[in-house]
Write a protein that holds these residues in place. Sequence first.
Motif, PDB file in Angstrom:
ATOM      1  N   VAL A  75       0.859  -1.176   0.000  1.00 31.76           N
ATOM      2  CA  VAL A  75       0.000   0.000   0.000  1.00 31.76           C
ATOM      3  C   VAL A  75       0.897   1.228   0.000  1.00 31.76           C
ATOM      4  O   VAL A  75       1.745   1.386   0.876  1.00 31.76           O
ATOM      5  CB  VAL A  75      -0.949   0.020   1.212  1.00 31.76           C
ATOM      6  N   VAL A  76       0.715   2.055  -1.004  1.00 31.81           N
ATOM      7  CA  VAL A  76       1.555   3.223  -1.194  1.00 31.81           C
ATOM      8  C   VAL A  76       0.749   4.470  -0.886  1.00 31.81           C
ATOM      9  O   VAL A  76      -0.303   4.693  -1.472  1.00 31.81           O
ATOM     10  CB  VAL A  76       2.078   3.277  -2.651  1.00 31.81           C
ATOM     11  N   ILE A  87      -3.710   5.295   9.252  1.00 36.30           N
ATOM     12  CA  ILE A  87      -4.571   4.113   9.125  1.00 36.30           C
ATOM     13  C   ILE A  87      -3.797   2.985   8.450  1.00 36.30           C
ATOM     14  O   ILE A  87      -3.855   1.829   8.877  1.00 36.30           O
ATOM     15  CB  ILE A  87      -5.862   4.463   8.353  1.00 36.30           C
ATOM     16  N   LEU A  88      -3.061   3.313   7.399  1.00 36.03           N
ATOM     17  CA  LEU A  88      -2.279   2.296   6.691  1.00 36.03           C
ATOM     18  C   LEU A  88      -1.206   1.694   7.588  1.00 36.03           C
ATOM     19  O   LEU A  88      -0.995   0.473   7.572  1.00 36.03           O
ATOM     20  CB  LEU A  88      -1.636   2.900   5.443  1.00 36.03           C
ATOM     21  N   LEU A  91      -2.854  -0.759   9.940  1.00 34.79           N
ATOM     22  CA  LEU A  91      -3.170  -2.006   9.248  1.00 34.79           C
ATOM     23  C   LEU A  91      -1.903  -2.805   8.959  1.00 34.79           C
ATOM     24  O   LEU A  91      -1.912  -4.039   9.022  1.00 34.79           O
ATOM     25  CB  LEU A  91      -3.922  -1.720   7.948  1.00 34.79           C
ATOM     26  N   GLY A  92      -0.808  -2.112   8.629  1.00 35.50           N
ATOM     27  CA  GLY A  92       0.458  -2.796   8.406  1.00 35.50           C
ATOM     28  C   GLY A  92       0.947  -3.505   9.658  1.00 35.50           C
ATOM     29  O   GLY A  92       1.563  -4.572   9.580  1.00 35.50           O
ATOM     30  N   ASP A  93       0.683  -2.915  10.826  1.00 40.53           N
ATOM     31  CA  ASP A  93       1.039  -3.563  12.091  1.00 40.53           C
ATOM     32  C   ASP A  93       0.138  -4.765  12.373  1.00 40.53           C
ATOM     33  O   ASP A  93       0.580  -5.756  12.958  1.00 40.53           O
ATOM     34  CB  ASP A  93       0.947  -2.569  13.250  1.00 40.53           C
ATOM     35  N   ASP A  94      -1.132  -4.675  11.966  1.00 38.63           N
ATOM     36  CA  ASP A  94      -2.096  -5.739  12.238  1.00 38.63           C
ATOM     37  C   ASP A  94      -1.934  -6.950  11.316  1.00 38.63           C
ATOM     38  O   ASP A  94      -2.206  -8.072  11.720  1.00 38.63           O
ATOM     39  CB  ASP A  94      -3.530  -5.213  12.102  1.00 38.63           C
ATOM     40  N   TYR A  95      -1.524  -6.721  10.076  1.00 39.04           N
ATOM     41  CA  TYR A  95      -1.438  -7.797   9.088  1.00 39.04           C
ATOM     42  C   TYR A  95      -0.009  -7.913   8.560  1.00 39.04           C
ATOM     43  O   TYR A  95       0.586  -6.926   8.144  1.00 39.04           O
ATOM     44  CB  TYR A  95      -2.377  -7.519   7.905  1.00 39.04           C
ATOM     45  N   ASP A  96       0.508  -9.136   8.559  1.00 40.94           N
ATOM     46  CA  ASP A  96       1.877  -9.370   8.074  1.00 40.94           C
ATOM     47  C   ASP A  96       2.020  -9.188   6.573  1.00 40.94           C
ATOM     48  O   ASP A  96       3.101  -8.877   6.091  1.00 40.94           O
ATOM     49  CB  ASP A  96       2.334 -10.788   8.435  1.00 40.94           C
TER      50      ASP A  96
END
Length: 117
Positions: A75-76, A87-88, A91-96
């Motif tokens: 995600v850029v 927010i990104l 989400l990056g922390d939540d999903y590998d």
Amino acid sequence: MEFLWNGVLWVLALYGLFEIMKTIINTYTYTNLKPDGIYVIVAAKNQEKKIEGFLRSFLFRLIYGKEENVKDVIVVDLNSTDETKEILEKLGDDYDNIKVSNWRDCKEILDNVDGVK
């Protein structure tokens, strides 16, 4: 004159070495890209109200669906002025399998993946 010429060459050589090291570090730090997979790149700018729902629904289909060939979602953020980047990152922390980047770093990483021309 030869002294100046040698000095310029050394400065250029060191600059090139620095750029190579930075690219290698970025490649291994921000992603695990390999040339044998499909990577989805999502570019977003000022989408704080929509980006989380979109990515969560996409990841649901990716994780529980039949999209086994997709390795990661990159995600850029295109210099958003709202809360999109935060927010990104959450989400990056939540999903590998979500990698968050800016456009310049993403382009550098992709340019250095083996097999990509």
